[in-house]
Design a protein around this motif. Structure first.
Motif, PDB file in Angstrom:
ATOM      1  N   PRO A 109       0.834  -1.209   0.000  1.00 11.10           N
ATOM      2  CA  PRO A 109       0.000   0.000   0.000  1.00 11.10           C
ATOM      3  C   PRO A 109       0.865   1.254   0.000  1.00 11.10           C
ATOM      4  O   PRO A 109       1.969   1.256   0.541  1.00 11.10           O
ATOM      5  CB  PRO A 109      -0.794  -0.118   1.298  1.00 11.10           C
ATOM      6  CG  PRO A 109      -0.010  -1.034   2.162  1.00 11.10           C
ATOM      7  CD  PRO A 109       0.780  -1.931   1.254  1.00 11.10           C
ATOM      8  N   SER A 110       0.376   2.296  -0.646  1.00 11.94           N
ATOM      9  CA  SER A 110       1.031   3.604  -0.597  1.00 11.94           C
ATOM     10  C   SER A 110      -0.008   4.655  -0.954  1.00 11.94           C
ATOM     11  O   SER A 110      -0.980   4.354  -1.638  1.00 11.94           O
ATOM     12  CB  SER A 110       2.219   3.672  -1.556  1.00 11.94           C
ATOM     13  OG  SER A 110       1.821   4.049  -2.842  1.00 11.94           O
ATOM     14  N   PRO A 111       0.195   5.898  -0.497  1.00 10.28           N
ATOM     15  CA  PRO A 111      -0.775   6.942  -0.814  1.00 10.28           C
ATOM     16  C   PRO A 111      -0.824   7.273  -2.305  1.00 10.28           C
ATOM     17  O   PRO A 111      -1.782   7.853  -2.781  1.00 10.28           O
ATOM     18  CB  PRO A 111      -0.293   8.160  -0.024  1.00 10.28           C
ATOM     19  CG  PRO A 111       0.845   7.729   0.803  1.00 10.28           C
ATOM     20  CD  PRO A 111       1.248   6.355   0.388  1.00 10.28           C
ATOM     21  N   GLY A 138      -3.237   2.699  -5.994  1.00 12.52           N
ATOM     22  CA  GLY A 138      -4.485   2.073  -5.589  1.00 12.52           C
ATOM     23  C   GLY A 138      -5.446   1.972  -6.748  1.00 12.52           C
ATOM     24  O   GLY A 138      -5.067   2.104  -7.914  1.00 12.52           O
ATOM     25  N   GLN A 195      -9.220   4.876  -4.472  1.00  9.45           N
ATOM     26  CA  GLN A 195      -9.190   4.137  -3.219  1.00  9.45           C
ATOM     27  C   GLN A 195      -7.815   3.513  -3.059  1.00  9.45           C
ATOM     28  O   GLN A 195      -7.467   2.597  -3.799  1.00  9.45           O
ATOM     29  CB  GLN A 195     -10.268   3.041  -3.231  1.00  9.45           C
ATOM     30  CG  GLN A 195     -10.262   2.126  -2.043  1.00  9.45           C
ATOM     31  CD  GLN A 195     -10.694   2.843  -0.783  1.00  9.45           C
ATOM     32  OE1 GLN A 195     -11.608   3.648  -0.814  1.00  9.45           O
ATOM     33  NE2 GLN A 195     -10.044   2.564   0.310  1.00  9.45           N
ATOM     34  N   PRO A 196      -6.992   4.010  -2.122  1.00  9.06           N
ATOM     35  CA  PRO A 196      -5.679   3.385  -1.929  1.00  9.06           C
ATOM     36  C   PRO A 196      -5.831   1.977  -1.353  1.00  9.06           C
ATOM     37  O   PRO A 196      -6.831   1.665  -0.703  1.00  9.06           O
ATOM     38  CB  PRO A 196      -4.969   4.310  -0.945  1.00  9.06           C
ATOM     39  CG  PRO A 196      -6.015   5.172  -0.356  1.00  9.06           C
ATOM     40  CD  PRO A 196      -7.224   5.132  -1.247  1.00  9.06           C
ATOM     41  N   LEU A 197      -4.844   1.138  -1.618  1.00 10.66           N
ATOM     42  CA  LEU A 197      -4.823  -0.178  -0.970  1.00 10.66           C
ATOM     43  C   LEU A 197      -4.612   0.053   0.516  1.00 10.66           C
ATOM     44  O   LEU A 197      -3.766   0.850   0.908  1.00 10.66           O
ATOM     45  CB  LEU A 197      -3.693  -1.041  -1.534  1.00 10.66           C
ATOM     46  CG  LEU A 197      -3.790  -1.414  -3.015  1.00 10.66           C
ATOM     47  CD1 LEU A 197      -2.565  -2.218  -3.435  1.00 10.66           C
ATOM     48  CD2 LEU A 197      -5.050  -2.200  -3.294  1.00 10.66           C
ATOM     49  N   ASP A 198      -5.372  -0.643   1.356  1.00 10.42           N
ATOM     50  CA  ASP A 198      -5.251  -0.419   2.800  1.00 10.42           C
ATOM     51  C   ASP A 198      -4.380  -1.457   3.504  1.00 10.42           C
ATOM     52  O   ASP A 198      -4.180  -1.383   4.706  1.00 10.42           O
ATOM     53  CB  ASP A 198      -6.637  -0.351   3.443  1.00 10.42           C
ATOM     54  CG  ASP A 198      -7.430  -1.634   3.274  1.00 10.42           C
ATOM     55  OD1 ASP A 198      -6.934  -2.575   2.629  1.00 10.42           O
ATOM     56  OD2 ASP A 198      -8.559  -1.696   3.796  1.00 10.42           O
ATOM     57  N   ARG A 199      -3.885  -2.408   2.735  1.00  7.10           N
ATOM     58  CA  ARG A 199      -3.001  -3.441   3.302  1.00  7.10           C
ATOM     59  C   ARG A 199      -2.209  -4.072   2.166  1.00  7.10           C
ATOM     60  O   ARG A 199      -2.609  -3.970   1.003  1.00  7.10           O
ATOM     61  CB  ARG A 199      -3.820  -4.503   4.032  1.00  7.10           C
ATOM     62  CG  ARG A 199      -4.791  -5.251   3.130  1.00  7.10           C
ATOM     63  CD  ARG A 199      -5.559  -6.313   3.906  1.00  7.10           C
ATOM     64  NE  ARG A 199      -6.654  -6.871   3.159  1.00  7.10           N
ATOM     65  CZ  ARG A 199      -6.537  -7.869   2.284  1.00  7.10           C
ATOM     66  NH1 ARG A 199      -5.372  -8.428   2.059  1.00  7.10           N
ATOM     67  NH2 ARG A 199      -7.598  -8.332   1.644  1.00  7.10           N
ATOM     68  N   THR A 208     -13.394  -4.401  -1.748  1.00  6.00           N
ATOM     69  CA  THR A 208     -13.511  -3.034  -1.268  1.00  6.00           C
ATOM     70  C   THR A 208     -14.629  -2.321  -2.014  1.00  6.00           C
ATOM     71  O   THR A 208     -15.250  -2.888  -2.909  1.00  6.00           O
ATOM     72  CB  THR A 208     -12.165  -2.280  -1.433  1.00  6.00           C
ATOM     73  OG1 THR A 208     -12.234  -1.024  -0.762  1.00  6.00           O
ATOM     74  CG2 THR A 208     -11.817  -2.080  -2.895  1.00  6.00           C
TER      75      THR A 208
END
Length: 107
Positions: free
Chosen positions: A23-25, A28, A49-53, A63
């Motif tokens: 994940p990174s800001p 995603g 939507q960024p990856l949260d994990r 998601t």
């Protein structure tokens, strides 16, 4: 979709590569409505939507992507792809982005 309304789009993502997706800001899922004529963007990167994990090889992630409908009513295409901001879209090097036709209704 109602014109300019927010829609929740359920997305199931599977990592079919040999590498962990960290994940990174800057990376995603991203969704954008495309105009029917020549499938040009109606809005640029509306839903993100960024990856949260981390997503390991073979792993899946379910998601919800929030996407705002275009102002114009009528038929359009919603395209969903993975991105790394400023670097690339997954659809440029691998599988085609997910797409679905949607009808935009008046407000």
């Amino acid at each position: 979709m109602q014109a300019r309304g927010l829609c929740e789009v359920p997305v199931s993502l599977r990592n079919s590569s040999d590498a962990v997706w960290a994940p990174s800001p800057e990376s995603g899922l991203a969704g954008q409505p495309l105009a029917r004529a020549r499938w040009q963007p109606l809005q640029w990167l509306d839903g993100q939507q960024p990856l949260d994990r981390p997503l390991p090889p073979g792993g899946t992630l379910d998601t919800t992507l929030l996407v705002r409908a275009p102002e114009r009513e009528g038929e359009c295409l919603l395209e969903i792809d993975l991105q790394q901001a400023g670097v690339l879209w997954l659809g440029e090097i691998g599988p085609a982005p997910a797409t679905c036709r949607v009808t935009v209704l008046p407000r």
